[in-house]
Design an enzyme around this catalytic site. Structure first.
Site, PDB file in Angstrom:
ATOM      1  N   GLY A  14       0.838  -1.201   0.000  1.00  0.00           N
ATOM      2  CA  GLY A  14       0.000   0.000   0.000  1.00  0.00           C
ATOM      3  C   GLY A  14       0.869   1.246   0.000  1.00  0.00           C
TER       4      GLY A  14
ATOM      5  N   VAL B  86      16.886   8.561  -1.130  1.00  0.00           N
ATOM      6  CA  VAL B  86      17.724   7.437  -1.595  1.00  0.00           C
ATOM      7  C   VAL B  86      18.501   7.862  -2.845  1.00  0.00           C
ATOM      8  CG1 VAL B  86      17.651   5.095  -2.607  1.00  0.00           C
ATOM      9  CG2 VAL B  86      16.242   5.636  -0.606  1.00  0.00           C
TER      10      VAL B  86
ATOM     11  N   ARG C 253       1.197  -5.077  -5.126  1.00  0.00           N
ATOM     12  CA  ARG C 253       1.442  -6.254  -4.288  1.00  0.00           C
ATOM     13  C   ARG C 253       1.669  -7.394  -5.281  1.00  0.00           C
ATOM     14  NH1 ARG C 253      -3.022  -3.776  -1.135  1.00  0.00           N
ATOM     15  NH2 ARG C 253      -2.061  -2.903   0.715  1.00  0.00           N
TER      16      ARG C 253
ATOM     17  N   ASP D 266       5.094  -4.651   6.048  1.00  0.00           N
ATOM     18  CA  ASP D 266       5.579  -5.988   6.439  1.00  0.00           C
ATOM     19  C   ASP D 266       5.465  -7.019   5.322  1.00  0.00           C
ATOM     20  OD1 ASP D 266       2.818  -5.998   6.701  1.00  0.00           O
ATOM     21  OD2 ASP D 266       2.847  -7.473   8.321  1.00  0.00           O
TER      22      ASP D 266
ATOM     23  N   THR E  71       4.424   2.537   5.699  1.00  0.00           N
ATOM     24  CA  THR E  71       3.026   2.076   5.710  1.00  0.00           C
ATOM     25  C   THR E  71       2.215   2.982   6.632  1.00  0.00           C
ATOM     26  OG1 THR E  71       1.536   0.379   6.590  1.00  0.00           O
ATOM     27  CG2 THR E  71       3.780   0.286   7.374  1.00  0.00           C
TER      28      THR E  71
ATOM     29  N   ASP F 262      -0.170   2.077   8.309  1.00  0.00           N
ATOM     30  CA  ASP F 262      -0.675   1.290   9.445  1.00  0.00           C
ATOM     31  C   ASP F 262       0.236   1.288  10.682  1.00  0.00           C
ATOM     32  OD1 ASP F 262      -2.832   0.630   7.949  1.00  0.00           O
ATOM     33  OD2 ASP F 262      -2.180  -1.406   7.470  1.00  0.00           O
TER      34      ASP F 262
ATOM     35  N   ASP G 223       2.427  -0.813  11.451  1.00  0.00           N
ATOM     36  CA  ASP G 223       2.408  -2.153  12.054  1.00  0.00           C
ATOM     37  C   ASP G 223       3.705  -2.911  11.793  1.00  0.00           C
ATOM     38  OD1 ASP G 223       1.970  -2.368   9.366  1.00  0.00           O
ATOM     39  OD2 ASP G 223       0.409  -3.874   9.511  1.00  0.00           O
TER      40      ASP G 223
ATOM     41  N   ARG H  47      -6.157  -3.038   8.669  1.00  0.00           N
ATOM     42  CA  ARG H  47      -6.666  -4.404   8.519  1.00  0.00           C
ATOM     43  C   ARG H  47      -6.244  -5.272   9.698  1.00  0.00           C
ATOM     44  NH1 ARG H  47      -5.786  -5.836   2.604  1.00  0.00           N
ATOM     45  NH2 ARG H  47      -3.675  -5.295   3.198  1.00  0.00           N
TER      46      ARG H  47
HETATM   47  O1  F6P Z   1      -1.631  -1.524   4.399  1.00  0.00           O
HETATM   48  C1  F6P Z   1      -2.239  -0.311   4.310  1.00  0.00           C
HETATM   49  C2  F6P Z   1      -3.709  -0.437   4.053  1.00  0.00           C
HETATM   50  O2  F6P Z   1      -4.184   0.866   3.809  1.00  0.00           O
HETATM   51  C3  F6P Z   1      -4.529  -1.105   5.149  1.00  0.00           C
HETATM   52  O3  F6P Z   1      -4.796  -0.258   6.242  1.00  0.00           O
HETATM   53  C4  F6P Z   1      -5.766  -1.481   4.387  1.00  0.00           C
HETATM   54  O4  F6P Z   1      -6.438  -2.532   5.010  1.00  0.00           O
HETATM   55  C5  F6P Z   1      -5.214  -1.906   3.073  1.00  0.00           C
HETATM   56  O5  F6P Z   1      -4.002  -1.212   2.906  1.00  0.00           O
HETATM   57  C6  F6P Z   1      -6.116  -1.628   1.906  1.00  0.00           C
HETATM   58  O6  F6P Z   1      -5.536  -2.140   0.775  1.00  0.00           O
HETATM   59  P1  F6P Z   1      -6.084  -1.894  -0.701  1.00  0.00           P
HETATM   60  O7  F6P Z   1      -5.698  -0.490  -1.076  1.00  0.00           O
HETATM   61  O8  F6P Z   1      -5.387  -2.902  -1.508  1.00  0.00           O
HETATM   62  O9  F6P Z   1      -7.554  -2.038  -0.648  1.00  0.00           O
END
Ligand code: F6P
Length: 327
Positions: A15, A27, A76, A107, A130, A132, A134, A176
């Site tokens: 993301g 960088v 991804r 991660d 990220t 998140d 996390d 998530r």
């Molecule tokens: O990892 C970051 C994030 O924004 C999460 O908080 C969320 O669940 C997910 O990505 C959403 O992913 P996508 O943009 O693929 O729907």
């Protein structure tokens, strides 16, 4: 310093997060300063497999520090999780003489780097990017501060209308598997309840306190829910509450991807710049398979494996603060 690398590849993966551009810029500029060549890789690991790789110059990163998203785009990449995909990637990097990788991502992206580095001799340095937050081992991740501030601005606005109508609002923020955005934005907006994946919620307590408020004709209440909470997000929480409070006016707002975009805050630009600089230094010093994190305002180099194996935890103290301040 003897340089252990001569050609660095940089990519963003997973993301996107506001501040990734600032990290790419750091960088590129640090690499050039030290006389290294630097290559931008498009769409994360997919770009290595598809050979979507281009040489970057100082001007390639002009005027991007303030921009959200990522100029290198992101993805991804499922193929990279398979041995054949990683083999292709290795050959494509070798062919170009790229002997070090900087991976800006979360991660999931680090997990890919761990596998790659176990199989091939190209050092990988991660930069924690990220919204998140996390990633175990860093107080900050790029994009988190911006996402929290975006959520705060939105929640403040919702609070105005919530208050005017005496309503219950359930606001869903991203996360998530992690509740940091919910926790930080919830505390900063004075939410009465915050529901996060890391901790069990006593929904009976919440229902009871709402019923009590209803009895006192003071039914105005802000609930912030992380999308990955145990009930499955704001809509599910609304269903539960409606069963017990049929007369209450309950509204749901899902903030969604607005939290991933926008111009990065000062904090995100700063940490991205510092992390980008240190990632290049790491490669030059011969470090490999670590990510650059910040702990107590100092740079730390943490094995990528540690980041992906450990789950972050949220201490009881945070939840106590939420409860006391909302009472
Ligand atoms: O990892 C970051 C994030 O924004 C999460 O908080 C969320 O669940 C997910 O990505 C959403 O992913 P996508 O943009 O693929 O729907």
């Amino acid at each position: 310093m003897t340089k252990k690398v001569s050609r660095i590849g940089v990519l963003t993966s997973g993301g996107d997060a506001p501040g990734m551009n600032a990290a790419i810029r750091a960088v590129v500029r640090t690499s050039l300063y030290y006389g290294l060549e630097v290559y931008g890789i498009m769409r994360g690991y997919q770009g290595i497999i598809d050979e979507d790789i281009f040489k970057m110059e100082g001007r390639s990163v002009a005027n991007i520090i303030q921009r959200g998203g990522t100029i290198l785009k992101t993805a991804r990449c499922k193929e990279f999780y398979e041995a054949e995909g990683r083999r292709k990637a290795y050959e494509n990097l070798k062919k170009r003489g790229i002997d070090g990788l900087v991976i800006i991502g979360g991660d999931g992206s680090f997990r890919g780097a761990v596998k790659f580095s176990q199989e091939y001799d190209i050092p990988c340095i991660g930069i924690a990017g990220t919204i998140d937050k996390d990633i175990h081992g860093s107080d900050y991740t790029i994009g988190f501060d911006t996402a929290v501030n975006t959520a705060i601005q939105a929640i403040d606005k919702i609070r105005d209308t919530m208050d005017a109508h005496d309503r219950i609002f359930i606001i869903e923020v991203m996360g998530r598997d992690a509740g940091y955005i919910a926790l930080h934005s919830g505390i900063a907006t004075g939410a009465e309840n915050i529901l996060i994946p890391e901790r069990k919620t006593n929904i009976k307590d919440i229902i009871h306190s709402l019923q009590e408020k209803e009895r006192r004709k003071k039914l105005v209440n802000l609930i912030v829910v992380a999308e990955g909470d145990e009930f499955g997000g704001a809509v599910e929480v609304e269903k539960i509450l409606k069963e017990h409070l049929p007369k209450a006016e309950i509204r749901v707002a899902i903030l969604g991807h607005i939290q991933r975009g926008g111009s990065p805050t000062g904090i995100d630009r700063l940490i991205a710049s510092r992390m980008g600089y240190h990632a290049v230094e790491c490669l030059m010093e011969g470090k490999h398979n670590v990510f650059v994190g910040i702990l107590n305002n100092r740079m730390h180099y943490i094995p990528l494996e540690k980041a992906v194996k450990n789950k972050g935890s949220i201490s009881e103290e945070w939840m106590k603060i939420v409860k006391i301040l909302a009472s």
